[in-house]
Design an enzyme around this catalytic site. Structure first.
Site, PDB file in Angstrom:
ATOM      1  N   CYS A 133       0.722  -1.323  -0.017  1.00  0.00           N
ATOM      2  CA  CYS A 133       0.054   0.106   0.021  1.00  0.00           C
ATOM      3  C   CYS A 133       0.757   1.271  -0.047  1.00  0.00           C
ATOM      4  O   CYS A 133       2.239   1.135   0.636  1.00  0.00           O
ATOM      5  CB  CYS A 133      -1.009   0.217   1.243  1.00  0.00           C
ATOM      6  SG  CYS A 133      -2.142  -1.263   1.269  1.00  0.00           S
ATOM      7  N   ASP A 134       0.443   2.284  -0.597  1.00  0.00           N
ATOM      8  CA  ASP A 134       0.903   3.553  -0.362  1.00  0.00           C
ATOM      9  C   ASP A 134       0.127   4.814  -0.596  1.00  0.00           C
ATOM     10  O   ASP A 134      -0.946   4.674  -1.403  1.00  0.00           O
ATOM     11  CB  ASP A 134       2.103   3.832  -1.420  1.00  0.00           C
ATOM     12  CG  ASP A 134       2.793   5.010  -1.162  1.00  0.00           C
ATOM     13  OD1 ASP A 134       4.135   4.676  -0.180  1.00  0.00           O
ATOM     14  OD2 ASP A 134       2.833   5.814  -1.605  1.00  0.00           O
TER      15      ASP A 134
END
Length: 229
Positions: free
Chosen positions: A84-85
């Site tokens: 995730c980012d």
């Protein structure tokens, strides 16, 4: 009250992120995670892909982190890796974590009383070698090991009109330096977010509704991830 199922049979979710907020969000939703932090150079990844659009930046970084972790040799059996980012889009510009207190202060003076869009990229890499024979995804298509896919969840954030003193006090805590967009909604910064349009969990860093859909594409039902008693 626990929602644990003693007969849970889902895969092990390996979270390729150091974010305690992401881990806590998943665990509160009944999903135990195995954390393996990637060593991805974010600036190098963005430069390599040549992306400038905020959603594209979030997605390529999530993909890079998931793939880096998936390439490791010591992952748990039956793992699906989640990368995730998150980035904040404000006035068409992309903002990640502030590098300094000065940058965080300048960012907040620009954000206060205004709205931005927080984009969170999600990427899954299926490294299971024990996919059941005949397994199908949410659309009835056959599931094979090695599947990989991702998507971006976005939500609009309305920021309170903070005074200089409030900004200085918040930056002094150090929290804004550690998070995308220089704010949190689930910790000290929560009082400074006046409203959200979209999924709250996207702002925290992992959209549970989107993650459920992506896992479904890999033939994994959300309830099969609920922790074992």
């Amino acid at each position: 009250m626990s929602t644990a199922r003693p007969d849970a049979t889902g895969p092990v979710v390996v979270l390729g992120s150091a974010s305690p907020a992401r881990r806590t969000t998943l665990e509160r939703a009944g999903v135990d995670v195995h954390v393996v932090v990637s060593d991805v150079d974010e600036d190098a990844v963005v430069a390599h892909y040549g992306v400038t659009d905020a959603q594209d930046v979030a997605l390529v970084l999530a993909k890079a982190k998931a793939e880096a972790v998936a390439a490791l040799d010591d992952l748990p059996d039956g793992a699906i890796v989640l990368g995730c980012d998150s980035v904040l889009e404000l006035d068409g510009e992309v903002h990640g974590k502030p590098g300094t207190a000065q940058e965080a202060t300048a960012r907040w003076r620009r954000m206060r009383g205004r709205s931005g869009v927080l984009h969170t990229g999600h990427w899954l890499v299926d490294v299971r070698d024990d996919v059941p024979a005949g397994a199908t995804d949410a659309k009835g298509k056959p599931v094979r090991p090695g599947g990989t896919l991702g998507a971006v969840a976005s939500a609009t954030v309305h920021f309170a009109n903070l005074s200089d003193a409030e900004i200085d006090a918040y930056v002094a805590t150090g929290e804004p330096l550690q998070v995308a967009g220089a704010f949190t909604v689930d910790s000290l910064g929560g009082a400074y977010v006046s409203g959200i349009e979209g999924d709250y969990h996207t702002i925290v860093g992992v959209s549970l509704p989107l993650l459920r859909e992506l896992l479904g594409e890999l033939g994994v039902a959300w309830h099969d991830l609920w922790r074992r008693a």
